[in-house]
Enzyme design. Structure first.
Site, mmCIF file in Angstrom:
data_model
loop_
_atom_site.group_PDB
_atom_site.id
_atom_site.type_symbol
_atom_site.label_atom_id
_atom_site.label_comp_id
_atom_site.label_asym_id
_atom_site.label_seq_id
_atom_site.Cartn_x
_atom_site.Cartn_y
_atom_site.Cartn_z
ATOM 1 N N ALA A 1 4.766 -1.709 -7.732
ATOM 2 C CA ALA A 1 3.978 -2.451 -6.957
ATOM 3 C C ALA A 1 4.978 -3.610 -6.518
ATOM 4 C CB ALA A 1 2.808 -2.685 -7.452
ATOM 5 N N TYR B 1 -2.947 -8.263 -13.424
ATOM 6 C CA TYR B 1 -2.695 -6.710 -13.017
ATOM 7 C C TYR B 1 -2.741 -6.494 -11.592
ATOM 8 C CZ TYR B 1 -1.595 -2.194 -14.900
ATOM 9 O OH TYR B 1 -1.135 -1.013 -15.082
ATOM 10 N N LYS C 1 -3.920 2.522 -11.105
ATOM 11 C CA LYS C 1 -3.903 3.320 -12.393
ATOM 12 C C LYS C 1 -5.402 4.054 -12.684
ATOM 13 C CE LYS C 1 0.046 2.335 -14.128
ATOM 14 N NZ LYS C 1 0.895 3.403 -14.501
#
Length: 257
Positions: free
Chosen positions: A98, A158, A165
């Site tokens: 990312a 995160y 995910k």
């Protein structure tokens, strides 16, 4: 018939090799130790000096550049498997990315381009590889990708990788249902925090590691070898009736909430 945990005679592709600390290397080492024959993929030309010595440790396994955004490179990886073995028994997909700004920012502030890039590299590339692996798995096989508990719970810092995910884990379930009749099993492994180069991009990662060691029921961090041994088990005939699940390799940390 081979012993249940032996991988002698099995062939597989391991992607995402970056250095000696990468999860992909832990998986490749465990699979090689169990007797599997490997082809290795790495994502960037600058990584070649770091991964070439690793390939030599793994029976001089063929090493191919595979940027998952490049369809030709990805196809070449599976073409090499077809040429070398004429079949494929397993795939390890250990690839995620990312953009830093999107990873460090709020989910609601993420850019369209950053989110789509993270989804393409971290999730959809697994589907693309599965499609290429499928015709080589005439006798069944096993597809494994790497997730994280941030797919299920909110983990500080995160960011957009949580939704990405989550999509990856959902994809595992759908792919398992679609490919199951062909004898192809699909898994996600969800490791606890591991000090890899990719993970170092997460803000305050050292604090996350420290807390994981303190809060996990086993009171220790997991290693890339722990993850690799789990992958080897899932590939083996001993796991032939397991598919479509996310397997936590985190010392029980996920039960803490």
């Amino acid at each position: 018939m081979n012993q249940p945990h032996s991988l002698k005679g099995k062939t597989g592709v391991v992607t995402g090799l970056a250095n000696a600390d990468s999860i992909a290397f832990g998986c490749a080492r465990a699979l090689h130790r169990a007797g599997a024959d490997l082809i290795l993929g790495y994502g960037h030309p600058k990584g070649e000096p770091h991964v070439r010595p690793l390939a030599e440790q793994l029976g001089d396994a063929p090493l191919l550049l595979c940027d998952v955004r490049d369809d030709a490179q990805t196809a070449a990886l599976f073409g090499a498997a077809a040429e070398r073995w004429g079949k494929l028994d397993f795939l390890i997909h250990s690839v995620a990315f990312a953009p830093r700004d999107d990873l460090h920012g709020r989910v609601v502030d993420s850019s369209r381009e950053g989110f789509l890039l993270a989804m393409d590299i971290s999730c959809h590339s697994f589907m693309r590889m599965a499609k290429l692996a499928e015709p080589l798995m005439q006798d069944g096989g096993c597809l494994i990708t790497m997730s994280y508990h941030g797919a299920e719970k909110v983990i500080d810092n995160y960011g957009i990788m949580g939704p990405v995910k989550a999509a990856l884990e959902s994809s595992v379930r759908y792919m398992a249902a679609e490919l199951g009749p062909e004898g192809i099993r699909v898994h996600a492994i969800s490791p606890g925090p591991v000090a890899t180069r990719a993970a170092s991009g997460i803000r305050d990662f050292d604090q996350l590691l420290a807390e994981a060691g303190e809060r996990s029921p086993t009171r220790r961090l997991v290693s890339i070898d722990d993850i690799g041994e789990t992958a080897a088990f899932l590939v083996s005939d001993a796991a032939r009736s397991i598919t479509g699940v996310t397997t936590y390799v985190d010392g029980g940390l996920h039960i803490r909430g």
